[in-house]
Write an enzyme that holds these catalytic residues in place. Structure first.
Site, PDB file in Angstrom:
ATOM      1  N   TRP A  56      15.768  11.794  26.003  1.00 44.43           N
ATOM      2  CA  TRP A  56      15.631  11.990  24.549  1.00 44.43           C
ATOM      3  C   TRP A  56      14.250  12.556  24.220  1.00 44.43           C
ATOM      4  O   TRP A  56      14.093  13.389  23.333  1.00 44.43           O
ATOM      5  CB  TRP A  56      15.827  10.650  23.824  1.00 44.43           C
ATOM      6  CG  TRP A  56      15.632  10.754  22.335  1.00 44.43           C
ATOM      7  CD1 TRP A  56      16.575  11.043  21.397  1.00 44.43           C
ATOM      8  CD2 TRP A  56      14.407  10.587  21.608  1.00 44.43           C
ATOM      9  NE1 TRP A  56      16.033  11.063  20.141  1.00 44.43           N
ATOM     10  CE2 TRP A  56      14.693  10.788  20.243  1.00 44.43           C
ATOM     11  CE3 TRP A  56      13.095  10.284  21.972  1.00 44.43           C
ATOM     12  CZ2 TRP A  56      13.721  10.691  19.242  1.00 44.43           C
ATOM     13  CZ3 TRP A  56      12.118  10.199  20.980  1.00 44.43           C
ATOM     14  CH2 TRP A  56      12.438  10.400  19.633  1.00 44.43           C
ATOM     15  N   HIS A  57      13.240  12.090  24.981  1.00 39.10           N
ATOM     16  CA  HIS A  57      11.878  12.514  24.669  1.00 39.10           C
ATOM     17  C   HIS A  57      11.647  13.998  24.951  1.00 39.10           C
ATOM     18  O   HIS A  57      10.778  14.608  24.321  1.00 39.10           O
ATOM     19  CB  HIS A  57      10.863  11.676  25.447  1.00 39.10           C
ATOM     20  CG  HIS A  57      10.602  10.355  24.804  1.00 39.10           C
ATOM     21  ND1 HIS A  57      11.419   9.268  24.988  1.00 39.10           N
ATOM     22  CD2 HIS A  57       9.646   9.945  23.939  1.00 39.10           C
ATOM     23  CE1 HIS A  57      10.958   8.250  24.284  1.00 39.10           C
ATOM     24  NE2 HIS A  57       9.888   8.633  23.627  1.00 39.10           N
ATOM     25  N   GLY A  58      12.361  14.555  25.874  1.00 37.04           N
ATOM     26  CA  GLY A  58      12.151  15.975  26.115  1.00 37.04           C
ATOM     27  C   GLY A  58      13.052  16.495  27.203  1.00 37.04           C
ATOM     28  O   GLY A  58      13.446  15.756  28.109  1.00 37.04           O
ATOM     29  N   PHE A  80       9.716  16.457  20.126  1.00 33.15           N
ATOM     30  CA  PHE A  80      10.851  15.702  20.673  1.00 33.15           C
ATOM     31  C   PHE A  80      12.076  15.719  19.788  1.00 33.15           C
ATOM     32  O   PHE A  80      12.214  16.095  18.788  1.00 33.15           O
ATOM     33  CB  PHE A  80      10.456  14.255  20.950  1.00 33.15           C
ATOM     34  CG  PHE A  80       9.316  14.138  21.921  1.00 33.15           C
ATOM     35  CD1 PHE A  80       9.166  15.058  22.949  1.00 33.15           C
ATOM     36  CD2 PHE A  80       8.366  13.141  21.798  1.00 33.15           C
ATOM     37  CE1 PHE A  80       8.110  14.979  23.832  1.00 33.15           C
ATOM     38  CE2 PHE A  80       7.306  13.048  22.677  1.00 33.15           C
ATOM     39  CZ  PHE A  80       7.182  13.970  23.688  1.00 33.15           C
TER      40      PHE A  80
END
Lengths: 470, 313
Positions: A326-328, A470
């Protein structure tokens, strides 16, 4: 629009005055002003992507109504699937498409197949897409689970989805918390305004003084790994821990403070995370709105801890793996997520009791910092190179050249102030307080000094917030 | 009830703003005092150039100017006073603003601008570093506003706060108060001598490249303005490029070629030391591949002084 841009300081008073003075007696009008303000805020960055927010809003507004009106659970489920496919589809296309294509091509190359990379697209990642898609998704899921009634007030719902303080980097609000507030008449109070402004001031301190100062050293080292050695990597990683905390917690405080001056309460997103005595405690203090989102919508639906132990550990791991992704769209984030999952599994296997004490705080801080190496490194190769160098070649500590040296000193000073304030809040809650002091002048002078520090040692480059990516 | 709240907010805001302004004024004024009382360091040098110096020859440029031009050599060879106003990391916008501030008070007989080949290329740091001019804004508003507005909006509002005027300068001031930085009329020598092995290790692509190879119109404008201001004040102007250790092909460097074209058009002398045989591969004259050491600087300054002497005779 960035919180740390001058245009925001023009925009905010205009919306504020319109909201309270012009439309105070009319809830609908207040929500319209919020909505227009929010779309202006977002459109300032790129108006084309307003269509995505609008689409996500429309889809989930109607999905919510359809789920409620569904004759049976299976029809409701189909409507929920529409919301999931749409929101995850948006996220998948804009954020992950190229990542998966490139990863597929790379994995084929491992087996000797060379594929011409003609499938990747030039896609711009819309700011905040990971945040508002999760927010709208949770709305539909909560309605399906009968935890929430859908609203018929489209303006209020659109204002909830696009609420500008938290639109681009959270906190990821649950409809059950924010939507009822938007549907209810708000009351202007001095206390709320004062508290909101205090949060904003401290948020700006964390961003402009702590994060942006630390970033100078961190970038100098992490963007140029070949020219640095172990000690510099350790220093840069510790500074990065404070950079990302200052950046993201600072953003969250500004968001919560801004919402507060509009009479709306957002959830707490950070609670002095580096005082956590275990990694599991860390995740109850860091990015709380995301951690609880994953807990409620991924971990628990997978079975949570009410399953056989191996399955429980698998649930923990997979939740953090997804959180990393999800963060990247990069393997560095996947490894970072996996590492946190592994930490939690080890903790679950080794420790039965809740851990406490300063030594555990330091151990946790070390583990979290080790994981930050992957989070910050520009590539997995760089991350592994950094780790290897830390253990094999401590070398000399880079202290910067020219103005970089003074930047490092300011960063250290700012971090010292932050740690001091947080230590006081964590361990000495009942002792002397500036923000809640009975004497008005102590409070006013205290916050004026914080603003002075921002003006005097803050970085005014209108830098991006890290979590915007993000 | 609501009106009462508004009134309360208004009163508290007034109180807070007054306290903020007092704190800003008191601490900001102290900080400005500290700033302007610096005796050494880059700020002390720029303050000296802006408020005190009155040399016949004034040197402008980045670290190459600061490290390559020895005022004493010019003074001995040309019998004219000289000051080196070169500032590390600074580019045309800064030098143009500095020149304007100097011209408000004095007009030197000759200005030498050491030009770097990338001066016209887009560079974010060139804008960021304009903050070095903030402390002088109160005294030089009309000279500085146009250039500071290129980097930031609402310049007057931001620089209304005294604390912001000296943002991030206190550590610098304290550092050079505790450990003064020696300079010789603005020149700071480098004493190390390069070895062949140093050159091999530094032959890689510069990872800290601070520009992108596209022309920035504001820099072109600043360059032209620098020339125009010198001309309108009847100040002789010479451009110089500093020598480098290694042979470099600048034939396709758009920035350098454009500066050369402008100099030619404006009839400004350009002494080109790029790829000069006198310096190329002479390791004993360099501190690093693009900076001369004191021996190199002595030779370099003497060569320029000789050129000027021959031109004026």
């Amino acid at each position: 629009m960035l919180f740390n841009s001058l245009v925001f300081f023009v925009f905010l008073p205009i919306v504020f005055v319109g909201y309270w003075l012009v439309s105070n007696k009319n809830l609908k009008l207040q929500n319209i002003i919020l909505l227009i303000g929010s779309y202006t805020f977002y459109g300032w960055w790129d108006y084309r992507f307003l269509s995505l927010i609008a689409a996500s809003t429309i889809v989930d507004y109607f999905v919510g109504l359809r789920i409620e009106g569904a004759k049976n659970k299976s029809i409701g489920k189909k409507w929920l699937l529409v919301s999931i496919l749409f929101n995850i589809g948006l996220l998948g296309f804009f954020k992950y498409y190229n990542f998966f294509v490139e990863s597929w091509i790379d994995s084929l190359a491992l087996f000797g197949y060379t594929v011409n990379n003609a499938w990747t697209l030039k896609v711009i990642l819309p700011v905040g897409i990971s945040f508002y898609t999760f927010q709208t998704l949770s709305y539909s899921i909560d309605i399906y689970k009968e935890k929430l009634k859908p609203t018929r007030d489209f303006i209020a719902f659109a204002a909830f989805v696009s609420f500008f303080p938290q639109l681009v980097a959270g906190p990821i609000e649950r409809a059950s918390n924010l939507l009822p507030q938007i549907l209810t008449k708000r009351k202007f109070t001095y206390q709320a305004l004062s508290y909101g402004i205090k949060l904003m001031i401290w948020g700006f301190f964390m961003k402009l003084v702590v994060a942006d100062r630390a970033a100078i050293y961190v970038n100098a080292v992490y963007n140029n790994v070949e020219n640095h050695e172990g000690l510099s990597f350790i220093a840069a990683t510790v500074l990065f821990a404070f950079q990302i905390y200052g950046d993201f917690a600072g953003y969250s405080l500004i968001a919560i403070g801004t919402a507060k001056i509009f009479g709306l309460d957002l959830m707490t997103n950070f609670r002095r995370p580096y005082f956590a005595a275990s990694v599991s405690e860390f995740w109850t203090r860091w990015h709380i709105s995301l951690s609880t989102w994953f807990k409620d919508y991924v971990y628990i639906p997978l079975g949570g801890n009410r399953v056989a132990k191996p399955r429980w550990l698998f649930n923990l791991f997979i939740t953090f793996l997804i959180s990393g992704l999800w963060h990247g769209a990069n393997w560095t984030f996947v490894i970072w997520g996996a590492l946190n999952g592994i930490y939690l599994i080890i903790e679950a296997l080794l420790f039965k009791k809740t851990r406490k004490g300063l030594i555990n705080v330091f151990v946790t801080f070390f583990l979290i910092n080790f994981a930050w190496i992957f989070f910050r490194a520009n590539s997995t190769e760089n991350a592994f190179y950094i780790i290897k160098t830390i253990f094999t070649s401590p070398g000399r500590l880079y202290i910067g050249s020219g103005d970089d040296i003074t930047a490092s000193i300011y960063a250290t000073l700012a971090i010292a102030i932050l740690v001091l304030v947080e230590t006081k809040k964590e361990y000495f809650t009942t002792q002397f307080s500036i923000s809640n002091n009975r004497i008005e002048y102590v409070r006013l002078v205290g916050y004026a000094v914080v603003i002075f520090m921002i003006l005097y040692i803050g970085v005014f480059g209108e830098s991006q917030f890290i979590y915007f990516q993000f | 009830m609501i009106k009462k709240e508004y009134k309360l907010v208004f009163m508290k805001c007034i109180k807070f703003v007054i306290i903020l302004l007092i704190i800003d004024f008191v601490f900001g004024s102290i900080s400005k005092q500290v700033f302007f009382n610096q005796k050494t360091g880059k700020y002390a040098r720029s303050t000296h150039v802006i408020y005190e110096a009155n040399p016949d020859i004034l040197i402008f440029g980045s670290s190459h100017a600061h490290r390559h031009y020895i005022p004493k050599v010019f003074e001995e060879k040309l019998q004219k006073t000289c000051y080196n106003a070169g500032a590390e990391g600074q580019q045309l916008l800064y030098h143009n603003a500095l020149q304007k501030m100097v011209f408000k008070r004095v007009t030197p007989k000759l200005i030498i601008l050491n030009i770097d080949e990338n001066f016209l290329y887009k560079s974010k740091v060139a804008y960021d570093r304009l903050s070095d001019l903030h402390p002088y804004y109160e005294d030089y508003k009309s000279e500085l506003r146009p250039v500071l507005e290129l980097n930031s909006k609402l310049v007057d509002f931001k620089l209304f706060f005294k604390s912001y005027q000296t943002n991030s300068t206190i550590i610098h001031a304290l550092r050079y108060y505790l450990s003064p930085q020696v300079d010789y009329k603005g020149y700071r020598p480098l004493f190390d001598k390069m070895k062949f092995s140093d050159n091999v290790s530094s032959n890689k692509e510069d990872p800290d490249k601070e520009y992108i190879e596209e022309i920035d119109d504001n820099f072109v404008m600043a360059f032209k303005e620098f020339i125009a201001n010198a001309k309108s004040n009847n100040v002789d102007l010479i451009f110089v490029t500093s020598p480098t250790l290694n042979k470099v092909d600048f034939s396709t460097n758009e920035s350098l070629n454009m500066m050369k074209e402008i100099a030619e058009m404006e009839k400004v002398t350009l002494i080109d030391f790029f790829n000069s045989e006198q310096f190329m591969h002479k390791y004993e004259l360099f501190h690093d591949p693009s900076h001369l050491n004191n021996d190199g600087s002595t030779l370099f300054t003497a060569s320029i002084a000789e050129f000027i002497k021959n031109q004026t005779n």
